[in-house]
Motif scaffolding. Structure first.
Motif, PDB file in Angstrom:
ATOM      1  N   ARG A   1      -0.638  -7.955  36.974  1.00 35.09           N
ATOM      2  CA  ARG A   1      -0.214  -6.621  36.509  1.00 35.09           C
ATOM      3  C   ARG A   1       1.271  -6.421  36.777  1.00 35.09           C
ATOM      4  NH1 ARG A   1      -3.373  -6.232  33.321  1.00 35.09           N
ATOM      5  NH2 ARG A   1      -5.405  -7.028  33.888  1.00 35.09           N
TER       6      ARG A   1
ATOM      7  N   CYS B   1      -1.098 -10.880  32.657  1.00 33.23           N
ATOM      8  CA  CYS B   1      -2.066 -10.452  31.629  1.00 33.23           C
ATOM      9  C   CYS B   1      -1.389 -10.369  30.251  1.00 33.23           C
ATOM     10  CB  CYS B   1      -2.618  -9.075  32.013  1.00 33.23           C
ATOM     11  SG  CYS B   1      -3.645  -8.343  30.732  1.00 33.23           S
ATOM     12  N   LEU B   2      -1.881 -11.169  29.298  1.00 35.93           N
ATOM     13  CA  LEU B   2      -1.303 -11.151  27.948  1.00 35.93           C
ATOM     14  C   LEU B   2      -1.598  -9.819  27.251  1.00 35.93           C
ATOM     15  CD1 LEU B   2       0.233 -12.892  25.865  1.00 35.93           C
ATOM     16  CD2 LEU B   2      -1.967 -13.623  24.971  1.00 35.93           C
TER      17      LEU B   2
ATOM     18  N   PHE C   1      -1.913  -2.760  26.344  1.00 32.75           N
ATOM     19  CA  PHE C   1      -1.942  -1.724  27.377  1.00 32.75           C
ATOM     20  C   PHE C   1      -0.624  -0.999  27.584  1.00 32.75           C
ATOM     21  CE2 PHE C   1      -5.131  -4.795  28.999  1.00 32.75           C
ATOM     22  CZ  PHE C   1      -6.200  -4.062  28.584  1.00 32.75           C
TER      23      PHE C   1
ATOM     24  N   GLY D   1     -15.234 -11.088  29.262  1.00 32.79           N
ATOM     25  CA  GLY D   1     -14.882  -9.905  30.054  1.00 32.79           C
ATOM     26  C   GLY D   1     -13.697 -10.175  30.968  1.00 32.79           C
ATOM     27  N   CYS D   2     -13.154  -9.106  31.548  1.00 32.49           N
ATOM     28  CA  CYS D   2     -11.989  -9.235  32.428  1.00 32.49           C
ATOM     29  C   CYS D   2     -12.381  -8.897  33.868  1.00 32.49           C
ATOM     30  CB  CYS D   2     -10.885  -8.290  31.965  1.00 32.49           C
ATOM     31  SG  CYS D   2      -9.445  -8.319  33.053  1.00 32.49           S
TER      32      CYS D   2
ATOM     33  N   TYR E   1      -9.833  -8.730  36.216  1.00 33.93           N
ATOM     34  CA  TYR E   1      -8.536  -8.498  36.860  1.00 33.93           C
ATOM     35  C   TYR E   1      -7.970  -7.111  36.585  1.00 33.93           C
ATOM     36  CZ  TYR E   1      -9.301 -13.501  36.447  1.00 33.93           C
ATOM     37  OH  TYR E   1      -9.877 -14.751  36.454  1.00 33.93           O
TER      38      TYR E   1
ATOM     39  N   ILE F   1      -9.152  -4.761  34.010  1.00 36.82           N
ATOM     40  CA  ILE F   1      -9.360  -4.124  32.714  1.00 36.82           C
ATOM     41  C   ILE F   1     -10.850  -3.924  32.524  1.00 36.82           C
ATOM     42  CG2 ILE F   1      -9.036  -4.338  30.213  1.00 36.82           C
ATOM     43  CD1 ILE F   1      -6.431  -4.100  31.932  1.00 36.82           C
TER      44      ILE F   1
ATOM     45  N   MET G   1     -13.694  -4.219  30.755  1.00 34.01           N
ATOM     46  CA  MET G   1     -14.485  -4.739  29.629  1.00 34.01           C
ATOM     47  C   MET G   1     -15.446  -5.797  30.140  1.00 34.01           C
ATOM     48  SD  MET G   1     -11.954  -7.004  27.364  1.00 34.01           S
ATOM     49  CE  MET G   1     -10.516  -7.841  27.981  1.00 34.01           C
TER      50      MET G   1
ATOM     51  N   CYS H   1      -2.249 -15.097  31.440  1.00 34.71           N
ATOM     52  CA  CYS H   1      -3.708 -15.119  31.462  1.00 34.71           C
ATOM     53  C   CYS H   1      -4.184 -14.826  30.045  1.00 34.71           C
ATOM     54  CB  CYS H   1      -4.258 -14.057  32.420  1.00 34.71           C
ATOM     55  SG  CYS H   1      -6.058 -13.902  32.320  1.00 34.71           S
ATOM     56  N   THR H   2      -5.094 -15.670  29.545  1.00 34.55           N
ATOM     57  CA  THR H   2      -5.636 -15.482  28.193  1.00 34.55           C
ATOM     58  C   THR H   2      -7.170 -15.509  28.244  1.00 34.55           C
ATOM     59  OG1 THR H   2      -5.418 -17.876  27.902  1.00 34.55           O
ATOM     60  CG2 THR H   2      -3.633 -16.540  27.031  1.00 34.55           C
ATOM     61  N   ALA H   3      -7.711 -15.250  29.428  1.00 35.24           N
ATOM     62  CA  ALA H   3      -9.142 -15.475  29.659  1.00 35.24           C
ATOM     63  C   ALA H   3     -10.052 -14.694  28.712  1.00 35.24           C
ATOM     64  CB  ALA H   3      -9.485 -15.137  31.104  1.00 35.24           C
ATOM     65  N   CYS H   4      -9.675 -13.464  28.358  1.00 32.17           N
ATOM     66  CA  CYS H   4     -10.602 -12.692  27.517  1.00 32.17           C
ATOM     67  C   CYS H   4     -10.689 -13.263  26.097  1.00 32.17           C
ATOM     68  CB  CYS H   4     -10.243 -11.209  27.512  1.00 32.17           C
ATOM     69  SG  CYS H   4      -8.531 -10.887  27.207  1.00 32.17           S
TER      70      CYS H   4
HETATM   71  S1  SF4 Z   1      -8.809 -11.487  31.041  1.00 33.78           S
HETATM   72 FE1  SF4 Z   1      -7.610 -10.580  29.361  1.00 33.78          FE
HETATM   73  S2  SF4 Z   1      -7.351  -8.441  29.939  1.00 33.78           S
HETATM   74 FE2  SF4 Z   1      -7.958  -9.553  31.805  1.00 33.78          FE
HETATM   75  S3  SF4 Z   1      -6.043 -10.144  32.802  1.00 33.78           S
HETATM   76 FE3  SF4 Z   1      -6.634 -11.857  31.505  1.00 33.78          FE
HETATM   77  S4  SF4 Z   1      -5.569 -11.447  29.542  1.00 33.78           S
HETATM   78 FE4  SF4 Z   1      -5.553  -9.558  30.717  1.00 33.78          FE
END
Ligand code: SF4
Length: 477
Positions: free
Chosen positions: A202, A266-267, A273, A413-414, A416, A418, A420, A466-469
């Motif tokens: 963040r 976070c991308l 956001f 889902g996130c 970190y 967010i 969702m 981070c592109t996890a979602c």
């Molecule tokens: S999972 Fe998605 S929303 Fe959560 S930190 Fe990573 S990029 Fe951001």
């Protein structure tokens, strides 16, 4: 009857602001300046807000409540807050219930400083482990929030007034925390502290308040640069990944670093956001989102015979402007937003959902009737809003509605910070099958922007995000 929130947009966990003023004459204004900054950060949390002010003798007064910043603070309440050091927070709950006991700043008694106050943006992934560790030391948390766990973790290790010892103890305690934590902390009225976790999930930036002659009068920490702008603070820099800075009453800064790991910012902060008038890690948010819209038009099929491009207010608008500029198709305001709706809950029936969306957005039939419309938004979460918007536009007379999304399908889902969850996500439910999603939304066509293109457009090392979602590549679990 259980009520359901209308707005299905992703929710940011929180926003923080910290402010140390050197000039005693300005102490009356500290709370008001912090209040302005909290207003600028309102998009990062609308459930609760709080503000604490410290005097130089460590006396403090805290006001926090459920609701929007403007609903909680009025002249009378702001006048109760005095001092040269202020800490503020806006919250949306991702862990811990949406209750006043979880509102922040969190305060704990401290032997040396009378009290410690903490404001947290992010989410820990090892809260229960840390809670147990605290329990073993006979420290029990009163609330369900991970932020309280962090506050205890820090507070129990602060056993000195000495700056370098405080920094060492912060480093020691925070090395145990895993996940996302951008923090602003006050140690009584003595020190303002800023912390960014080693992955830098963040944002958190540092700014300077100056008088007309350019002399430094204060230092501020804020989640986004839009909060610095409203305080008339000069942007100095983003905190580095893993950085801990300590600001004293004379505005001297000392710092240390948590053990280094790979940066994973976070991308989604820059896709959706953050406020468009902010900048994060050298990315100017509004122009970045315009470039995403341009890339959508460049790389994906443009619907034949389309008449107008419409952005979903507010976050889809920059990408829609970019899409219109690149495609040469006219940009139009086809959706009007009611700006005075906060979080609104409705009965979860189909007819009420349709009315619910109308509370927030309405279609302009004079603009869309008889037209083939390209509707641009930044993301699709559960799919309820785009589905209803497409219906709304068609009811207003649109001939066709083609959906264009300036990010890839959200499938994971996130953890970190967010709000969702996997099971809520439309793309996950429909196995990322674009044709199935299109049918579900009843759009005439649907395209998403590719992840690689977005990363390219950041003009930064792709590995830093981070592109996890989008791809399930979780940096830490
Ligand atoms: S999972 Fe998605 S929303 Fe959560 S930190 Fe990573 S990029 Fe951001």
């Amino acid at each position: 009857m259980k009520f359901e929130e209308i707005d299905e947009k992703l929710k940011e966990a929180c926003g923080v602001v910290g402010l140390m003023i050197k000039d005693d004459k300005l102490a009356k204004e500290t709370a008001y300046i912090a209040y302005l900054a909290l207003n600028a950060l309102q998009h990062r949390g609308q459930e609760s807000a709080g503000l604490i002010c410290f005097e130089k003798n460590n006396e403090a007064r805290l006001i926090k409540d459920m609701g929007l910043v403007g609903q909680i603070f009025d002249d009378r309440r702001l006048n109760l807050l005095n001092g040269h050091l202020a800490l503020g927070h806006v919250r949306y709950s991702t862990t811990g219930a949406s209750e006043i006991c979880n509102a922040q700043p969190i305060t704990l008694s401290n032997y040396h400083f009378k009290s410690l106050a903490l404001a947290h943006n992010g989410n820990l992934v090892n809260t229960e482990e840390l809670r147990q560790e605290l329990k073993n030391e006979n420290i029990n948390c009163a609330t369900t929030s991970d932020s309280e766990v962090l506050a205890h973790l820090i507070n129990c290790k602060i056993i000195s007034l000495d700056k370098s010892e405080i920094l060492a103890s912060l480093k020691d305690s925070l090395s145990k925390a895993k996940g996302a934590f951008s923090l602003s902390i006050c140690l009584g009225g003595q020190y303002l502290i800023g912390v960014k976790d080693p992955q830098a999930f963040r944002p958190l930036c540092l700014g300077a308040l100056e008088d007309e002659k350019g002399n430094l009068t204060g230092l501020v920490l804020a989640s986004e640069t839009c909060a610095l702008d409203i305080m008339n603070a000069r942007f100095i820099r983003e905190l580095e990944p893993g950085e801990i800075i300590l600001i004293d009453q004379d505005l001297n800064i000392e710092s240390t670093f948590l053990p280094k790991v790979k940066q994973k910012s976070c991308l989604f902060e820059i896709i959706y956001f953050a406020r468009p008038d902010s900048q994060i890690n050298n990315v100017q948010i509004h122009s970045f989102r315009e470039s995403l819209g341009q890339a959508l038009a460049k790389t994906k099929n443009i619907p034949k015979g389309a008449d107008i491009v419409i952005g979903v207010p507010d976050s889809g608008i920059p990408a829609a402007i970019g899409y219109a500029a690149e495609s040469g198709i006219l940009y139009a305001n086809g959706l009007i937003k009611n700006r005075y709706i906060g979080r609104t809950f409705i009965q979860p029936t189909q007819s009420m959902r349709q009315l619910g969306i109308k509370l927030k957005l309405n279609a302009l039939s004079s603009v869309v009737a008889g037209k083939s419309v390209i509707l641009v938004d930044d993301s699709i979460v559960r799919g309820n809003t785009p589905r209803q918007l497409i219906k709304l536009l068609k009811l207003a007379g649109a001939k066709e509605v083609h959906m264009r999304i300036s990010s890839p399908p959200i499938v994971w889902g996130c953890y970190y910070g967010i709000a969702m969850k996997d099971h809520e996500l439309l793309a996950r439910r429909l196995s990322s099958d674009i044709e199935l999603i299109r049918k579900d939304l009843e759009a005439d066509s649907l395209e998403y922007l590719d992840l690689d293109i977005i990363l390219e457009l950041t003009k930064q090392d792709k590995q830093k995000f981070c592109t996890a979602c989008f791809n399930g590549d979780y940096p830490i679990l």
